[in-house]
Design an enzyme around this catalytic site. Structure first.
Site, PDB file in Angstrom:
ATOM      1  CE1 TYR A   1     -39.321  57.194  81.004  1.00 43.18           C
ATOM      2  CE2 TYR A   1     -37.085  57.477  80.147  1.00 43.18           C
ATOM      3  CZ  TYR A   1     -38.452  57.722  80.060  1.00 43.18           C
ATOM      4  OH  TYR A   1     -38.936  58.479  79.032  1.00 43.18           O
TER       5      TYR A   1
ATOM      6  CG  HIS B   1     -43.147  59.128  70.535  1.00 43.99           C
ATOM      7  ND1 HIS B   1     -44.134  58.443  71.182  1.00 43.99           N
ATOM      8  CD2 HIS B   1     -42.424  59.743  71.515  1.00 43.99           C
ATOM      9  CE1 HIS B   1     -44.020  58.617  72.483  1.00 43.99           C
ATOM     10  NE2 HIS B   1     -43.003  59.414  72.715  1.00 43.99           N
TER      11      HIS B   1
ATOM     12  CG  ASN C   1     -34.576  59.835  74.708  1.00 47.88           C
ATOM     13  OD1 ASN C   1     -34.263  59.560  75.845  1.00 47.88           O
ATOM     14  ND2 ASN C   1     -35.303  60.892  74.428  1.00 47.88           N
TER      15      ASN C   1
ATOM     16  CE1 TYR D   1     -16.776 103.111  57.900  1.00 44.78           C
ATOM     17  CE2 TYR D   1     -18.602 102.426  59.283  1.00 44.78           C
ATOM     18  CZ  TYR D   1     -17.551 103.291  59.034  1.00 44.78           C
ATOM     19  OH  TYR D   1     -17.273 104.309  59.894  1.00 44.78           O
TER      20      TYR D   1
ATOM     21  NE  ARG E   1     -12.822 102.424  55.309  1.00 44.52           N
ATOM     22  CZ  ARG E   1     -13.185 103.408  56.147  1.00 44.52           C
ATOM     23  NH1 ARG E   1     -12.584 103.557  57.303  1.00 44.52           N
ATOM     24  NH2 ARG E   1     -14.154 104.236  55.827  1.00 44.52           N
TER      25      ARG E   1
ATOM     26  CG  PHE F   1     -33.213  63.990  76.412  1.00 47.70           C
ATOM     27  CD1 PHE F   1     -33.805  65.192  76.734  1.00 47.70           C
ATOM     28  CD2 PHE F   1     -33.256  62.975  77.348  1.00 47.70           C
ATOM     29  CE1 PHE F   1     -34.440  65.391  77.947  1.00 47.70           C
ATOM     30  CE2 PHE F   1     -33.883  63.154  78.569  1.00 47.70           C
ATOM     31  CZ  PHE F   1     -34.477  64.370  78.874  1.00 47.70           C
TER      32      PHE F   1
ATOM     33  CD  GLU G   1     -40.952  64.993  77.783  1.00 44.77           C
ATOM     34  OE1 GLU G   1     -41.330  65.531  76.726  1.00 44.77           O
ATOM     35  OE2 GLU G   1     -40.899  63.765  77.953  1.00 44.77           O
TER      36      GLU G   1
END
Length: 505
Positions: A52, A82, A194, A277, A280, A326, A411
């Site tokens: 792959y 991409h 990646n 608060y 404090r 990834f 995915e």
């Protein structure tokens, strides 16, 4: 020079590179590991083994085999297709961090990329040829594919860069520096994109800003305590130790140190028995933010030195394993945690602003106005702080709880970690402005009380602040004051000033 090994990069070293002009280099041992990994890829190609990302398509196309003669086309097509980022570009400092972090990850020797490509990344960082990388478009799993593709375009001489104060075509900047575009070989395009470096780079820059902001918030709060004649008993060491959180103990200790010789603070029962608060509980609230920031720091320093691409190459190429490093979930959680931690610094700061300006809550002039009624003073500064705090609450919604399947459901779970890191950065900018507003109000309050009665540390701080923002003698455009002071709080000069005040945890 900071030597990258793939295993030892720290946030402090990143600060040196990003803000102090330090150069980076690669260790010989790491380069040898990268070269060895590359040899394994070349054997796989020559032996026509099906692996792959080396000789297959990507994502849902992982079952499509690619002929050897098209391997280079495969990598270039991957990068171009991409590069789908949209929106405003990342700040230059973030893009530079991305380049350094990607080089560091590749130096681990699991990616099968040629050393020459790593050298090119290092050259880009050292020569400040900074890729223009759009901020939006990453799902935070399968790596930060879109942002890192825009980074990879520069390696092949395409895309745009920030160079010598201008935004120019990458090829022009490379030519001026005597560099040539690289042709990517098998797996190299995938190895470049990646990974989690976009969310991690944004997280690194965000953390470095948030850390300084957290320290600043304590000093600003100390000045507010003086402006409100706050009670110091609540900061006593035994109170903090009784609970046991180290970050709370440390926060209280710093505030005690800042106020050690103040004549404006009080003891319980002197003016009142106890404070609200927002005064404090500063050690408890801001100490908790420090706990979250410590968690973020730990996760970032792991991720900065992690192999996050796919597949990874082990045992001289005998094992090439498709995994999921990834996936950005660890950083997505860390960024969401940082969002909440920093937003809380703004929440409590805005409440202190309200106490400084509200005449029902203190004996200071209403809205710190020099002429109440005729002049509004800090009235609308509190509005601005409230608006920023409200915006932070929206941004603090966790991005990591979302997931949208992609790549034809191959995915099917993603982290949205890059969105989390971007929102964290926005929250940090908002919070800095809220703290600037508190500082403006606190400086005005201590003037009414008597600057000569201030503690040594806070008085020094006040005087530096007054160099940026003048006292309120008459209403003016306060927007300019807020932005000027916020920018000062961000500067290296202020960091050095803080160090003089024992600016360490």
């Amino acid at each position: 020079m900071i030597i990258l090994t793939g295993n030892s990069l720290t946030l402090e070293q990143m600060k040196e590179v990003l803000y102090r002009g330090q150069k980076v280099g690669a260790s010989e041992q790491s380069m040898e590991a990268a070269a060895k990994s590359r040899e394994a890829v070349e054997r796989i190609v020559s032996e026509r083994r099906v692996v792959y990302g080396i000789n297959t398509g990507f994502g849902k196309f992982s079952d499509v085999l690619i002929d050897k003669e098209h391997v280079q086309d495969l990598q270039l097509n991957l990068i171009r297709s991409h590069a789908c980022g949209v929106g405003e570009p990342f700040p230059e400092v973030v893009s530079k961090a991305m380049v350094v972090l990607r080089a560091n990850a590749l130096l681990k020797g699991y990616s099968g990329i040629r050393p020459v490509v790593i050298e090119r990344l290092i050259e880009l960082a050292n020569k400040d040829i900074i890729p223009v990388i759009p901020q939006q478009g990453s799902l935070g799993a399968s790596g930060d594919l879109a942002p890192l593709s825009h980074l990879a375009l520069v390696v092949v001489g395409e895309g745009e860069v920030f160079y010598k104060g201008e935004r120019v075509e990458a090829g022009i900047a490379l030519q001026q520096e005597g560099l040539f575009p690289l042709t990517l070989e098998a797996k190299e395009g995938l190895a470049l994109i990646n990974g989690t470096q976009a969310m991690t780079a944004m997280g690194v820059v965000g953390y470095l800003e948030a850390e300084q902001l957290a320290f600043e918030s304590e000093l600003i709060a100390s000045m507010t305590i003086e402006g409100l004649n706050g009670i110091l008993d609540a900061f006593a060491e035994e109170v903090q130790v009784a609970r046991g959180y180290q970050q709370q103990i440390d926060t209280a200790a710093r505030i005690r140190r800042y106020l050690s010789d103040s004549l404006l603070t009080t003891m319980q029962g002197e003016l009142r028995v106890q404070d609200a608060y927002s005064l404090r509980c500063i050690p408890q609230v801001q100490g908790a933010s420090w706990q979250a920031l410590d968690y973020v720091k730990e996760k970032l320093e792991i991720e900065m030195n992690a192999a996050t691409d796919n597949p990874l190459i082990f045992d001289d190429g005998e094992k090439v394993i498709s995994g999921g490093n990834f996936h950005g979930q660890p950083i997505a959680f860390a960024m969401d945690f940082m969002k909440i931690a920093v937003a809380e610094l703004a929440n409590i700061s805005e409440r202190r602003v309200e106490r400084l300006v509200n005449p029902q809550l203190s004996d200071l002039p209403p809205f710190l106005s020099p002429q109440p009624g005729l002049q509004s003073g800090a009235m609308i500064m509190q509005y601005a702080a409230a608006a920023l705090v409200s915006e932070n609450k929206t941004l603090a919604h966790p991005a990591s709880v979302d997931s949208i399947p992609s790549s034809a459901n191959q995915e099917d779970h993603v982290s949205m970690g890059t969105i989390a890191s971007r929102h964290a950065h926005q929250i940090i900018q908002n919070t800095r402005r809220v703290l600037a507003i508190e500082m403006i109000c606190a400086m005005q309050a201590v003037e009414y009380r008597g600057v000569e009665k201030m503690a040594t540390h806070t008085k020094n701080f006040y005087e530096k602040g007054r160099e940026q923002v003048a006292s309120i003698k008459q209403d003016r455009i306060f927007s300019k004051d807020i932005e000027r002071l916020a920018e000062w709080l961000k500067t290296v000069e202020f960091s050095q000033f803080m160090k003089k005040l024992s600016f360490e945890k």
